[in-house]
Design a protein around this motif. Sequence first.
Motif, PDB file in Angstrom:
ATOM      1  N   LYS A   1     -20.264 -18.557  51.835  1.00 48.05           N
ATOM      2  CA  LYS A   1     -19.279 -17.533  51.500  1.00 48.05           C
ATOM      3  C   LYS A   1     -18.143 -17.516  52.534  1.00 48.05           C
ATOM      4  N   ARG A   2     -18.517 -17.588  53.785  1.00 44.71           N
ATOM      5  CA  ARG A   2     -17.543 -17.554  54.876  1.00 44.71           C
ATOM      6  C   ARG A   2     -16.498 -18.671  54.751  1.00 44.71           C
ATOM      7  N   TYR A   3     -16.965 -19.871  54.400  1.00 43.97           N
ATOM      8  CA  TYR A   3     -16.072 -21.032  54.369  1.00 43.97           C
ATOM      9  C   TYR A   3     -15.588 -21.376  52.960  1.00 43.97           C
ATOM     10  N   SER A   4     -15.741 -20.425  52.021  1.00 46.81           N
ATOM     11  CA  SER A   4     -15.500 -20.749  50.605  1.00 46.81           C
ATOM     12  C   SER A   4     -14.072 -21.202  50.318  1.00 46.81           C
ATOM     13  N   ARG A   5     -13.072 -20.683  51.078  1.00 49.39           N
ATOM     14  CA  ARG A   5     -11.687 -21.074  50.788  1.00 49.39           C
ATOM     15  C   ARG A   5     -11.418 -22.527  51.158  1.00 49.39           C
ATOM     16  N   GLN A   6     -12.237 -23.058  52.055  1.00 48.87           N
ATOM     17  CA  GLN A   6     -12.122 -24.477  52.392  1.00 48.87           C
ATOM     18  C   GLN A   6     -12.943 -25.316  51.428  1.00 48.87           C
TER      19      GLN A   6
END
Length: 250
Positions: free
Chosen positions: A10-15
């Motif tokens: 979830k934390r890195y979802s935009r990447q």
Amino acid sequence: MESLTPEQFKRYSRQIMLMEFGLEKQTQLHNSHAVIFGLGGLGSPASVYLTAAGVGHLTLVDFDTVDESNLQRQIVHREDRVGEKKVDSARRTLEALNRWTQIDTFDRVPDETELAALVENADVVLDCTDNFDARFAINAACARAKVPLVSAAAIRWEGQLSVFDFRDPDCACYQCLYKDASMEGMTCAESGIMSPVVGMLGSMQALEAIKALTGLPTLKNRLMLVDGLTLACRTLNLPKDPACPVCAGR
Ligand SMILES: [Zn+2]
């Protein structure tokens, strides 16, 4: 390779949603170790972005302490840390940013053996130092260990950036670019530096490091020059010097 937890996903979802990146490369980042030499104007944004982006392990190397004149551009440090070791100050900022990045520190000038050991354990090295002796030594250590080196420099309004990828025997290195080791270096203390210029270059170092770690195309064999006054940007080809004492004949 350690996989990501649902929280990390979830934390890195935009990447992860980027077509060229995805879960596989994010997982690679999470399992990667970057070593940053210099926690000044370049190392500040580089360390912050690598931590935020999810590099799993950082080693910070700097012998210096935070001075009030650093705060104009060295954004990893804070007013209440003037006099503190830069590596300790940076570690506090980075640990508050991402609990999943392991931060190690090395707080003196490494001798040759220590430098070799620091570099051998890295998947990528970022040269964010401001003096030629350190730059040549880091370049030679990376060449021996075959570890990619992301190198940047900035002075006044100008910056330059390149990647010396020693995993590729045909890649040029820092010594190919600056043949004369005795060349007099200019420093920001003597010449001045516009704050966001180091911010741009340090951020680009983090970007190139992420790409070097995950097999995406980098600036290897090219040198990017940017002028902060006009925002003119040039990229020159950087050929390997066949007589280079560091990288030739490898
Ligand atoms: Zn070379």
